[in-house]
Design a protein around this motif. Structure first.
Motif, PDB file in Angstrom:
ATOM      1  N   PHE A 108       0.843  -1.192   0.000  1.00 17.38           N
ATOM      2  CA  PHE A 108       0.000   0.000   0.000  1.00 17.38           C
ATOM      3  C   PHE A 108       0.881   1.244   0.000  1.00 17.38           C
ATOM      4  O   PHE A 108       2.014   1.216   0.478  1.00 17.38           O
ATOM      5  CB  PHE A 108      -0.918   0.043   1.229  1.00 17.38           C
ATOM      6  N   GLY A 109       0.327   2.341  -0.528  1.00 16.05           N
ATOM      7  CA  GLY A 109       1.036   3.614  -0.503  1.00 16.05           C
ATOM      8  C   GLY A 109       0.057   4.756  -0.341  1.00 16.05           C
ATOM      9  O   GLY A 109      -1.057   4.728  -0.891  1.00 16.05           O
ATOM     10  N   PRO A 114      -6.237  11.995  -3.266  1.00 15.99           N
ATOM     11  CA  PRO A 114      -7.092  10.805  -3.399  1.00 15.99           C
ATOM     12  C   PRO A 114      -7.649  10.655  -4.822  1.00 15.99           C
ATOM     13  O   PRO A 114      -7.797  11.643  -5.547  1.00 15.99           O
ATOM     14  CB  PRO A 114      -8.212  11.049  -2.391  1.00 15.99           C
ATOM     15  N   VAL A 115      -7.958   9.438  -5.174  1.00 12.42           N
ATOM     16  CA  VAL A 115      -8.583   9.136  -6.463  1.00 12.42           C
ATOM     17  C   VAL A 115      -9.957   8.545  -6.178  1.00 12.42           C
ATOM     18  O   VAL A 115     -10.066   7.490  -5.543  1.00 12.42           O
ATOM     19  CB  VAL A 115      -7.725   8.143  -7.280  1.00 12.42           C
ATOM     20  N   ALA A 119      -7.711   7.137  -0.727  1.00 15.27           N
ATOM     21  CA  ALA A 119      -6.460   7.839  -0.399  1.00 15.27           C
ATOM     22  C   ALA A 119      -5.218   6.976  -0.581  1.00 15.27           C
ATOM     23  O   ALA A 119      -4.104   7.460  -0.376  1.00 15.27           O
ATOM     24  CB  ALA A 119      -6.528   8.350   1.037  1.00 15.27           C
ATOM     25  N   TYR A 120      -5.389   5.712  -0.946  1.00 15.40           N
ATOM     26  CA  TYR A 120      -4.231   4.813  -1.049  1.00 15.40           C
ATOM     27  C   TYR A 120      -4.206   4.101  -2.389  1.00 15.40           C
ATOM     28  O   TYR A 120      -5.249   3.833  -2.994  1.00 15.40           O
ATOM     29  CB  TYR A 120      -4.266   3.747   0.060  1.00 15.40           C
ATOM     30  N   PHE A 130      -6.881   1.175  -6.353  1.00 15.88           N
ATOM     31  CA  PHE A 130      -6.974   2.182  -5.302  1.00 15.88           C
ATOM     32  C   PHE A 130      -7.868   1.648  -4.184  1.00 15.88           C
ATOM     33  O   PHE A 130      -8.758   0.826  -4.412  1.00 15.88           O
ATOM     34  CB  PHE A 130      -7.530   3.496  -5.859  1.00 15.88           C
ATOM     35  N   ILE A 131      -7.644   2.119  -2.966  1.00 11.73           N
ATOM     36  CA  ILE A 131      -8.360   1.607  -1.812  1.00 11.73           C
ATOM     37  C   ILE A 131      -8.474   2.708  -0.749  1.00 11.73           C
ATOM     38  O   ILE A 131      -7.644   3.636  -0.718  1.00 11.73           O
ATOM     39  CB  ILE A 131      -7.638   0.352  -1.245  1.00 11.73           C
ATOM     40  N   GLU A 132      -9.504   2.592   0.106  1.00 15.38           N
ATOM     41  CA  GLU A 132      -9.716   3.619   1.134  1.00 15.38           C
ATOM     42  C   GLU A 132      -8.653   3.595   2.225  1.00 15.38           C
ATOM     43  O   GLU A 132      -8.224   4.638   2.727  1.00 15.38           O
ATOM     44  CB  GLU A 132     -11.098   3.451   1.787  1.00 15.38           C
TER      45      GLU A 132
END
Length: 232
Positions: A108-109, A114-115, A119-120, A130-132
């Motif tokens: 994760f980064g 955010p996309v 935010a990750y 992408f993930i919350e």
């Protein structure tokens, strides 16, 4: 005359004994209440109860650290490769090469922007997206400086157990952490504990991409202490 001298001597002896007894009594007598000085006690913090250590393992486990690298920590001034690239699953979004390398290694980064509210960026099972928030194998949120995984249960070191990890080379702020074993990692070696450090900047480019800046040390010969959980 002789009798008078003997009487005088006897009286002198009684006086001496009486004087000595008086001095002895004065020496051991309790001081008067008027002479007592009462000092208020110094306020101290209450002593917390000691933890109940269920088991201690020395030189039995290998501890590793993983973290969520921050995109903001990848800069040209820091010597990182900031050439922009993308990966399948990221759409048209491009990121610094070293940031993508760090995410691929760590999982994760943290993004600067955010996309779609996420935010990750993540790399999971060879897929990008992408993930919350960072999650474990069971999709539960990872807790910084608390969540840790083990390849498979070993004695009392198993899921739901709390452990402290002490290393001679580690700083106090690491040795004082309380970790919870809440995951089993398929990619881990036998008797390996993988500790989630949280968000941080990479220690540097190259091989240092996999090292968080906040923990610049190797966890060599760790001592693992299994702590009994306090009942509420």
């Amino acid at each position: 005359m002789r009798r008078a001298m003997m009487l005088t001597t006897a009286l002198a002896g009684v006086c001496l004994l009486a004087g000595g007894f008086w001095q002895w009594r004065q020496h051991f007598a309790q001081p008067s209440s008027r002479s007592v000085r009462l000092d208020l006690p110094v306020q101290v913090e209450p002593i917390l109860p000691r933890e109940d250590v269920l088991a201690t393992y020395e030189n039995t486990f290998r501890c590793t650290i993983y973290y969520s690298p921050r995109e903001s920590g990848i800069t040209k001034q820091g010597g990182f490769n900031v050439a922009l690239e993308t990966r399948p699953g990221l759409g048209n979004h491009k990121y610094a090469v070293d940031f993508l390398r760090a995410v691929q290694a760590e999982g994760f980064g943290r993004l600067k922007e955010p996309v779609d509210g996420k935010a990750y960026i993540r790399y999971w099972s060879k897929e990008w997206g992408f993930i919350e928030q960072p999650v474990d194998n069971r999709q539960r949120p990872l807790v910084a400086r608390q969540s840790c995984a083990i390849a498979k249960p070993f004695a009392l070191v198993k899921p739901a157990m709390m452990v402290r990890i002490r290393c001679a080379q580690a700083p106090d702020h690491f040795n004082n952490l309380l970790w919870q074993v809440n995951d089993t990692g398929s990619g881990l070696e036998d008797r390996q504990l993988d500790l989630y450090w949280g968000e941080d900047d990479p220690l540097g480019p190259g091989k240092k991409l996999c090292r968080p800046k906040g923990l610049d040390c190797e966890l060599v010969n760790p001592t693992i202490m299994v702590i009994a959980q306090q009942r509420r």
